[in-house]
Structures are given as structure tokens and as C-alpha cells.
Design a protein around this motif. Structure first.
Motif, PDB file in Angstrom:
ATOM      1  N   ASP A 369       0.860  -1.179  -0.027  1.00 53.77           N
ATOM      2  CA  ASP A 369      -0.091  -0.113  -0.042  1.00 53.77           C
ATOM      3  C   ASP A 369       0.965   1.146   0.044  1.00 53.77           C
ATOM      4  O   ASP A 369       0.464   2.356  -0.686  1.00 53.77           O
ATOM      5  N   SER A 370       1.920   1.339   0.812  1.00 46.38           N
ATOM      6  CA  SER A 370       2.836   2.409   0.826  1.00 46.38           C
ATOM      7  C   SER A 370       3.591   2.667  -0.355  1.00 46.38           C
ATOM      8  O   SER A 370       3.766   3.833  -0.938  1.00 46.38           O
ATOM      9  N   LEU A 372       2.332   1.902  -3.590  1.00 42.83           N
ATOM     10  CA  LEU A 372       1.506   2.441  -4.315  1.00 42.83           C
ATOM     11  C   LEU A 372       1.478   3.991  -4.173  1.00 42.83           C
ATOM     12  O   LEU A 372       1.247   4.703  -5.225  1.00 42.83           O
ATOM     13  N   LYS A 373       1.291   4.411  -2.908  1.00 49.67           N
ATOM     14  CA  LYS A 373       1.071   5.725  -2.632  1.00 49.67           C
ATOM     15  C   LYS A 373       2.404   6.586  -3.151  1.00 49.67           C
ATOM     16  O   LYS A 373       2.385   7.737  -3.375  1.00 49.67           O
ATOM     17  N   LEU A 374       3.738   6.003  -2.813  1.00 47.41           N
ATOM     18  CA  LEU A 374       4.704   6.787  -3.112  1.00 47.41           C
ATOM     19  C   LEU A 374       5.004   6.769  -4.514  1.00 47.41           C
ATOM     20  O   LEU A 374       5.342   7.865  -5.148  1.00 47.41           O
ATOM     21  N   GLN A 375       4.549   5.814  -5.353  1.00 49.23           N
ATOM     22  CA  GLN A 375       4.431   5.848  -6.890  1.00 49.23           C
ATOM     23  C   GLN A 375       3.432   6.870  -7.373  1.00 49.23           C
ATOM     24  O   GLN A 375       3.678   7.514  -8.328  1.00 49.23           O
ATOM     25  N   ARG A 376       2.466   7.326  -6.766  1.00 46.00           N
ATOM     26  CA  ARG A 376       1.529   8.289  -7.093  1.00 46.00           C
ATOM     27  C   ARG A 376       2.113   9.596  -6.491  1.00 46.00           C
ATOM     28  O   ARG A 376       1.434  10.510  -7.079  1.00 46.00           O
ATOM     29  N   ASP A 378       2.512  10.819  -3.514  1.00 44.88           N
ATOM     30  CA  ASP A 378       1.745  11.132  -2.009  1.00 44.88           C
ATOM     31  C   ASP A 378       2.881  11.814  -1.326  1.00 44.88           C
ATOM     32  O   ASP A 378       3.735  11.183  -0.723  1.00 44.88           O
ATOM     33  N   LYS A 380       2.867  13.187   1.693  1.00 45.63           N
ATOM     34  CA  LYS A 380       2.686  12.870   3.244  1.00 45.63           C
ATOM     35  C   LYS A 380       3.081  11.545   3.169  1.00 45.63           C
ATOM     36  O   LYS A 380       3.663  11.279   4.203  1.00 45.63           O
ATOM     37  N   GLU A 381       2.990  10.563   2.402  1.00 51.17           N
ATOM     38  CA  GLU A 381       3.356   9.058   2.636  1.00 51.17           C
ATOM     39  C   GLU A 381       5.036   9.234   2.360  1.00 51.17           C
ATOM     40  O   GLU A 381       5.585   8.747   3.315  1.00 51.17           O
ATOM     41  N   HIS A 432       7.732  15.840  -8.045  1.00 49.11           N
ATOM     42  CA  HIS A 432       6.407  15.407  -7.979  1.00 49.11           C
ATOM     43  C   HIS A 432       5.696  15.699  -9.404  1.00 49.11           C
ATOM     44  O   HIS A 432       4.821  14.775  -9.811  1.00 49.11           O
TER      45      HIS A 432
END
Length: 539
Positions: A369-370, A372-376, A378, A380-381, A432
Motif C-alpha cells: 500500500d505504501s 502505491l502511494k509513493l509511486q503516485r 503522495d 505525506k506518504e 512530484h
């Protein structure tokens, strides 16, 4: 030579001084209370003293790695070991080095299982001063032999206690006026210059850099080791001090110097060369963790990915072997392993590339899950993952205690963690918009600039600047050859490449197709070898 504590030595040996704890008067037996020491603990202390005097490394290692841990769990799980006076009364024969080494264990246990007081922090510092002066001030090599694990733990704990004291000194809450006054009056205690001085003195005394140069050239290191460097005690303390300097410079934010001190160590070998005969796994994981982290902060993501992947593959392959000999260091090793997986996920989000399949699979299991957030992208992540995986940074200057009764150091108070976090997040913010651009580039082979700019909702001029930024960010200094970890050449690490011609973007996928045939052949050969070994055993 004598250093670090000369101006405090007289106070250190004075029982009435506030530096020294003196609880003897409170004991009903008149002072020492040796009857309170369990028989098994007394036997352990006597055997340890005997083994140290006889320089029996095998017995010392067994007592240190097994007996000490078991006794700590049984009798002192949440309390200190017997104090120095009790141990001296139990063994009245003068043996200064044994008492120093016992106190090193005593204070380390307090840091691990109890909350050290300010006096105990001071006392532990002075004990380390005694230990290092004993080793370094002698005109001849001292008659002392200790197992490699204990030598590494001495250096590792020395830096940890300095780190702990620096954090403690920077927090003035809940300290008495007397403690503040004592801190103000003793600026040299756990001073960063003293700590660096110790490590460099051990490196110089052992001639470890000269030995490593000879080793790397295929020659005999003993030819340049000198009288001290030929002794295992000095050689290994010198080697571990290099790793300690790597860690210390990383904590202070000097990442270039952190890797520079290891210029004579071949970081691209999976196992560090000086560890071949007696590996200390905690030293290996610490080395690769801090080298990889330094590479990240220097924006050398390819080198960071290679560093983390090498040690994680090694840890996976040796996991079964080391876990059957579980020591107190295994908790730290597992924590650093988790941190390296998190740092690796950050690197792959900012600089995608192919890595070992087993490492990738394990990372997906731990933090899918983490990732996926990093690749998007995010932010905050990124902040959360960095916070969980970075070391506890230190400032070389904590503050000036002009008014010890004010409970607040004067001058600006800089939070080193926030500073390093800001540096990291600034880099992430720059990348980003590039993550979205990369995702579109992977979908097409040819496309008008104007159309792609509309996709990402940017003006065409700003989009062209982002394309130039994309090219720049994908150019990394990458190690290719050379002894130093700072060596390298600029290479593009992007999984997509492009060029612009007449307002058209021409895109090419730079991924190399997997060679499945080679993988299957390697597995076939591996199973053939395994079958041959099993057949011979059955015979």
C-alpha cells in the motif's frame, strides 16, 4: 598520550563530586552488599575475569554472547547489574581492565533496560575515556583480547550513548537547576570533537587504512600494519571505528565525508573484506544502511538501490543461519532491515529501475500500500516513510548555556531532523510533477508536446521546462569502477527516454527485456548441484 577527560579525572575519582554516584551509605551492610549478588552472577563475574586475564577469547565470547544475556533476563530485566563497588569487593584483587569492561556492560545494560540518570551518563563517558586511554596510551600493545562482537558493540554503544546524550542535552524539560548547572560546567563531556577524536585515534593507531590499501592490492596487510595493527584488538577496533565515523558523519548530515572515510573499503563486495574470518552481522547491516542513506541524500539513487539490494539479498540468504544464534543485536538488525526496505521503496518511486525479484517480492509483501502511494507522488506518504526510516539526526552544536538556571539554552535552537526532512521533501517536490509526466510518456511512442501538456494541465512553456527537469533528474552519478564509493560517472537511469523534434515528443522504452532462458538455465544448474550433493550424502 592521555586525552578526553584530563580536566575531569580528579573529580571522577572523588566520591564527593556530583559526577560520581555514591549509594554506599544507604546499604544496611555498611556498603557493598555482596550477599545480594546471586551465586550464578558471582560465578559469571569470576569466570569472565579469569577468561579476560588468560585472554581466552572463546570463553569470553560464550560468556558475553550467551551467559550475560541469560543472566540479564533472569535477574536484571528491569534493574541495573551490581555496582562497581560490589564487584570490586567480591574480587578484591586489583584488575583495572576487568572493572572498566564490567562497567561498560553495566552502563550499556542501563541504557537498554532502564532510564539513565545524568550522573550515569557522565560516569559512562568517563569509563569510556578510561577504556580508550588504556588501549591507546600504552607504548606497547596491551595484553587484551576480546571477541569481534564485543569490540563492535563497544564502538556502536559509544556512538549511541553520544547520540542519546546529545538528544538529552537538547531537551531541557524536567531537569533540575543543579543538572543544568552541571551541564553548563562540563562542555567537554560527550563533546562531538572528543568522540571523533577517539575514532580517528583508533584508526591511526591500527594503521587500518594502510592495511586495507595493501589488501585491495593483493598484498599482505601485515607488512604495513605495524606493531599495533598486527594485533586483532587494534585492527578490528580500527576497522569498526571507520564504520563508526560513517555513522557519526551521517548523523551530523555530512554525507560526503561519511562515504569518504570508507574510501579504502570496497563497498561493492557483498561481504566486507575484514569480516571474512569472523563476520559481525550488525556491523554489516549498519554499514550498508548508512551508506545507502548517504547516497539518497546525495541524490545518487542508483547507488542507493544497489547498496540496499546487495545487503537485503545477503540477509535473506543468511537469515536461517543467523537466527539460530539469536543475540540482543538481532532486534536492531531487524529494525535496520525494515528501514532499508522503506528507503528502497523511496528510491524506486523517485528513480524506477529493475531490482532483484526476491527483494521486490518481499518488499511488496511488507509495504504494498505504501509503495502505491509513493509511486503516485503522495507527499505525506514520503514524509511518513522517511520519518520511520531515517536515523536520529544530531546537531554538532546543541546550544550555549550562558544562564544555567534559565532551563533554556541561549541562541537559535535548530532541529536537525526538521532540517534534513526539509532538504529531502524539497527534492521530492521537485520530482512530484515528473511522476505524472513519466506515466504518460510510458503510454505513447510519439505525441505532440501541446497535447501532452494538456494532459498534465500545464502551459506549454512550463511543460517544456518540466521535460528538461525530467532529463536532469534522471541523470545520476553512478558508481561503475574504482575503490572509493564516491567515484562514478553520470548515467541516465530512466526507464523511458525521449527527444523533441518539431514540437513532437519521440519516446522510447529503455527497459531491457527479461531473459527468461538464462534464469531457467541457472535454476536447472542449481537443482543439478543440489541433486548431486543429496546423492553423495545418501551414498
Amino acid at each position: 598520550m592521555s586525552f578526553y577527560y584530563e580536566e575531569y579525572e580528579e573529580d571522577f575519582n572523588n566520591p564527593s563530586d556530583p559526577y560520581v554516584k555514591d549509594n554506599l551509605d544507604s546499604r544496611p551492610d555498611g556498603g557493598y552488599g555482596q550477599h545480594m549478588i546471586p551465586d550464578l552472577v558471582q560465578d559469571f563475574l569470576l569466570l569472565l575475569k579469569k577468561a579476560i586475564i588468560e585472554r581466552n577469547v572463546y570463553d569470553i565470547q560464550n560468556l558475553y554472547e550467551n551467559t550475560f544475556i541469560k543472566l540479564s533476563e533472569s535477574y536484571y530485566s528491569d534493574s541495573p547489574w551490581p555496582e562497581k563497588e560490589e564487584v570490586e569487593h567480591l574480587m578484591p584483587e586489583d584488575n583495572n581492565i576487568f572493572i572498566i569492561l564490567y562497567k561498560e556492560l553495566y552502563y550499556r545494560h542501563i541504557y537498554a533496560k532502564c532510564q539513565p540518570t545524568q550522573d550515569q551518563r557522565f560516569d559512562s563517558y568517563f569509563n569510556y575515556c578510561h577504556l580508550f586511554n588504556y588501549i591507546l596510551s600504552s607504548e606497547k600493545p596491551v595484553l587484551l583480547e576480546l571477541p569481534n562482537q564485543w569490540l563492535w558493540d563497544i564502538i556502536d554503544e559509544f556512538i549511541y550513548q553520544f547520540q542519546s546524550f546529545s538528544i538529552y542535552k537538547g531537551k531541557s524539560q524536567n531537569r533540575s537547576a543543579e543538572d543544568e548547572e552541571l551541564l553548563a560546567a562540563s562542555p567537554q563531556v560527550w563533546n562531538v570533537h572528543s568522540v571523533i577524536n577517539v575514532l580517528h585515534s583508533l584508526v591511526d593507531k591500527s594503521n587500518i587504512n594502510e592495511q586495507l590499501k595493501e589488501y585491495n592490492s593483493g598484498r599482505d596487510p601485515d607488512q604495513v600494519a605495524g606493531e599495533f595493527g598486527r594485533q586483532p584488538l587494534y585492527k578490528m577496533l580500527g576497522y569498526f571505528s571507520l564504520i563508526g565515523l560513517l555513522r557519526l558523519h551521517s548523523l551530523l548530515g555530512d554525507y560526503y565525508q561519511a562515504i569518504k572515510v570508507l574510501e579504502n573499503i570496497d563497498l561493492n563486495r557483498q561481504q566486507l573484506q575484514m569480516m571474512a574470518t569472523a563476520p559481525v552481522l550488525a556491523c554489516q547491516t549498519t554499514t550498508f544502511y548508512y551508506v545507502g542513506f548517504a547516497y539518497i541524500m546525495m541524490r545518487r539513487y542508483s547507488d542507493a538501490i544497489r547498496t540496499f539490494t546487495n545487503i537485503l539479498v545477503y540477509l535473506q540468504r543468511t537469515r536461517q543461519m543467523y537466527h539460530q544464534y539469536r543475540t540482543f543485536q538481532m532486534d536492531l538488525i531487524e529494525k535496520q532491515t525494515d528501514q532499508m526496505y522503506k528507503l528502497l521503496s523511496i528510491c524506486l518511486a523517485l528513480h524506477p529501475q529493475r531490482i532483484d525479484e526476491t527483494v521486490l517480492s518481499h518488499m511488496n509483501e511488507k509495504m504494498s500500500d505504501s509503495m502505491l502511494k509513493l509511486q503516485r507522488g503522495d507527499l505525506k506518504e514520503f514524509e511518513n516513510v522517511f520519518k520511520l526510516s531515517c536515523p536520529k539526526f544530531l546537531s554538532p552544536v546543541v546550544g550555549h548555556y550562558d544562564n544555567p538556571l534559565s532551563n533554556q539554552p541561549s541562541g537559535p535552537k535548530i532541529d536537525p531532523w526538521k532540517h534534513q526532512m526539509k532538504v529531502f521533501l524539497d527534492e521530492v517536490k521537485q520530482q512530484h510533477p515528473l511522476m505524472e509526466i513519466r506515466s504518460y510518456l510510458k503510454l505513447y511512442t510519439t505525441m505532440p508536446i501541446e497535447k501532452l501538456a494538456n494532459f498534465v494541465d500545464l502551459p506549454e512553456d512550463e511543460f517544456k521546462r518540466n521535460l528538461l527537469c525530467f532529463k536532469h533528474k534522471m541523470q545520476n552519478l553512478v558508481w561503475t569502477k574504482g575503490q572509493s564509493g564516491l567515484d562514478g560517472e553520470f548515467h541516465s537511469g530512466s526507464d523511458v527516454d525521449f527527444y523533441i523534434e518539431k514540437d513532437m515528443i519521440h519516446i522510447a522504452d529503455t527497459k531491457v527485456a527479461r531473459r527468461y532462458g538464462d534464469w531457467f538455465l541457472r535454476q536447472i544448474h542449481k537443482f543439478d548441484e543440489l541433486y548431486r550433493i543429496i546423492s553423495n550424502i545418501n551414498v
